[in-house]
Design an enzyme around this catalytic site. Structure first.
Site: not given
Ligand code: URA
Length: 227
Positions: A99
Site C-alpha cells: 500500500d
Molecule cells: N497488507 C496490507 O494491509 N498492506 C500492505 O501494504 C501489505 C500487506
C-alpha cells in the site's frame, strides 16, 4: 515468450510496432521469418533486418519502499512510484504490491518468470510485517491471527504472530491478499496505524535506508529461484 513481447522487452519496439515489423517480414527467428504467433525461448536467435537482437540482462532490485510512494509503474494521479526510485536502466517492475502508506521490502525485476512464481499463492512466499496498532493486543488476539481470521474473501491461512512491544505486532504470512495485514488486525480489534514489511522471501532490509535500493547478489537470486 511471444515474439512481439521479446522485441518489446529488448527495447527494439513497442509490441504493436513489433507486430508491424513481424508482418513486414523483417524479423527472423533462427534464420526463418517470424510469425505473429511465434514463441521464442532462451536459445532462439532473433534478428531484425538481419541484425541480431540481444537479450536484456535479468535484473533484481530490492527497494526499501518509503511511505507515500505507490507500487505501480505509472500512476494516473501523478503520485511518485516505486519504479522512479530505482535506476532507470534496469527496466524492472514490482513483484506484488505494498500500500502507498506501507514501508519496507519490495522486490522489482524484469524476470517475468520468477516474478510470476513469487507472486503466485501456490508458492507461499514468506512475508514478515511489523505493524503498529491501536490498543495492545493480548494473547487471544494473537492466537486468532495465528489460527486464521475470517475475512470477507475467506479465512486466512495459519500465520505466525507475536507481540514485539506495546501496540507492536510481528506477523509472518505466506499469503498476499489485498490489504491483508490491515484487514486481519482490524478483524481482531486492533486497526493498523503503521505498517512495515521487514522481510520478503528471506530478503531483509539490512543496510538499506528508506528510499534506497540494491541489486541482489547472484546467490540471493539462486535462493529465490530454488524457493
Ligand atoms: N497488507 C496490507 O494491509 N498492506 C500492505 O501494504 C501489505 C500487506
Amino acid at each position: 515468450m511471444r515474439l512481439n513481447a521479446f522485441l518489446a522487452r529488448a527495447g527494439v519496439a513497442s509490441r504493436r510496432r513489433a507486430d508491424e515489423l513481424i508482418k513486414a517480414g523483417r524479423v527472423t527467428v533462427n534464420g526463418e521469418p517470424g510469425q505473429l504467433n511465434t514463441v521464442v525461448g532462451a536459445r532462439d536467435r532473433v534478428a531484425v533486418d538481419g541484425e541480431e537482437v540481444s537479450r536484456q540482462p535479468l535484473r533484481y532490485v530490492l527497494l526499501h519502499k518509503p511511505a507515500g510512494v505507490v507500487t505501480t509503474v505509472r500512476d494516473p494521479q501523478g503520485r511518485p512510484t516505486v519504479v522512479e526510485l530505482v535506476p532507470a536502466e534496469p527496466g524492472v517492475v514490482p513483484v506484488g504490491r505494498l500500500d502507498a502508506d506501507t514501508t519496507g521490502a519490495l522486490l522489482l525485476t524484469n524476470d517475468g518468470q520468477l516474478a510470476h512464481r513469487l507472486a503466485h499463492p501456490r508458492y507461499g512466499v514468506e512475508k514478515t510485517y511489523v505493524a503498529e496498532v491501536e490498543g495492545d493486543p493480548e494473547e487471544d488476539a494473537l492466537q486468532r491471527l495465528r489460527d486464521g481470521v475470517e475475512l470477507d474473501d475467506g479465512r486466512t491461512a495459519p500465520a505466525r504472530a507475536r507481540r514485539l512491544g506495546r501496540g507492536r505486532v510481528e506477523l509472518v504470512l505466506h499469503e498476499g491478499r489485498k490489504h491483508q495485514v490491515k484487514r486481519m488486525l482490524a478483524a481482531v480489534g486492533h486497526p493498523v496505524t503503521r505498517l512495515h514489511r521487514s522481510g520478503y522471501a528471506g530478503l531483509t532490509l539490512e543496510g538499506l535506508e528508506p528510499g534506497s535500493c540494491r541489486e541482489l547478489e547472484p546467490s540471493e537470486v539462486m535462493e529465490l529461484r530454488a524457493g
